[in-house]
Design an enzyme around this catalytic site. Sequence first.
Site, mmCIF file in Angstrom:
data_model
loop_
_atom_site.group_PDB
_atom_site.id
_atom_site.type_symbol
_atom_site.label_atom_id
_atom_site.label_comp_id
_atom_site.label_asym_id
_atom_site.label_seq_id
_atom_site.Cartn_x
_atom_site.Cartn_y
_atom_site.Cartn_z
ATOM 1 N N HIS A 1 0.803 -1.239 0.000
ATOM 2 C CA HIS A 1 0.000 0.000 0.000
ATOM 3 C C HIS A 1 0.832 1.282 0.000
ATOM 4 O O HIS A 1 0.303 2.348 -0.345
ATOM 5 C CB HIS A 1 -0.932 0.039 1.210
ATOM 6 N N ASP B 1 -4.339 -12.431 4.565
ATOM 7 C CA ASP B 1 -5.612 -11.944 5.098
ATOM 8 C C ASP B 1 -6.783 -12.348 4.209
ATOM 9 O O ASP B 1 -7.934 -12.039 4.512
ATOM 10 C CB ASP B 1 -5.598 -10.429 5.317
#
Length: 434
Positions: free
Chosen positions: A137, A261
Amino acid sequence: MRSKDRISYFYDGDVGSVYFGPNHPMKPHRLCMTHHLVLSYDLHKKMEIYRPHKAYPVELAQFHSADYVEFLHRITPDTQHLFSTELAKYNLGEDCPVFDNLFEFCQIYAGGTIDAARRLNNQLCDIAINWAGGLHHAKKCEASGFCYINDLVLGILELLKYHARVLYIDIDVHHGDGVEEAFYFTDRVMTVSFHKYGDLFFPGTGDAKEVGEKEGKYYAINVPLKDGIDDTSFTRLFKTIISKVVETYQPGVIVLQCGADSLAGDRLGCFNLSIDGHSECVRFVKRFNLPLLVTGGGGYTKENVARCWTVETGVLLDTELPNALVQCCCGNLPCDLVVMGSNPENYLSVCGENLNSKSYLTTIKMQVMENLRCIQHAPSVQMQEVPPDFYIPDFDEDEQNPDERNDQHTQDKHIQRDDEYYEGDNDNDHMDVA
């Protein structure tokens, strides 16, 4: 087919000892847990293990702005109250807190991915693994989504020195926005991200209509998914799309971000993948027999993360792990970790029904295939002289303050713990496989 893959694995125990804070979902300790499992299953005996170099600020500035890198180097928990303007400018705060040894943490995980890329470039290995990496990110001038330095972009920039085309694949539950943004205007990197999209889910990007711009148009592929996708739906879609991508784009090297995740039961995720389903994606990419750089990423139920990345290390080594109980003592936190086979429901809680209908998945697949048809052929590039690998800063040790040069923290860094890479003779009985 290659006769036997040479695997390089990067690990530094210091990367797992940093602490984001008591209520923060990111727990770097999961990296120590993963490594202890790798040791417990004797996987370290089948690969070359390296401590990564700490990336120099000038290396980090190959992508990130120099002022942002300098700020990360300078900021500490004790001084952050003096930099409220900069903290806001660079997006440090609740999601991306300032903690002790923040910059060193970034140097280690980024250094691992850079080193992995360099070993692949120099044909010293076929597959390189850095589970500490995958922080997809981070942007050029700011932190985002628990990520400060985008090691993936830095690794891809290294690979571009030797390869005309790099394929980036992301199976984290969150969109790989930082990597996509970095290469949005070029055809030399194709980014493919499978992720949850909608309902204000972080980072809010990754619609199928986001395809790249200018020279990079149609070289960004997004596969937006809904809650609850299961192994069957995910792996079928993954294999169909990645097969066509590799056939069309003909990459020279692949970077695979294995964010965990996307597993069922993740603290922040909403998919229903088992470890078997997640690792099947790794197995499938490996079969292309292209140079492969594998990183970690997200993953916030740390026991499941450790299981997953250990199984995937086995997949990359062509080693199937037994359904054995491993007593894994990680620091002061003993934990029993079980690597299960085809019964993921025994330890991964399902997050609700699969909201991805067959018609929805077919629509997404057709959109992606249509975009790929817009690429007439694999792009070529006129390769220039290869830049040097290492950027060593100029400094004179004799001019340094000897007290600073030999402070206790620095001295401690030169002490290798017995259990960091391999099982010790005296203190690792707890790591035996039951």
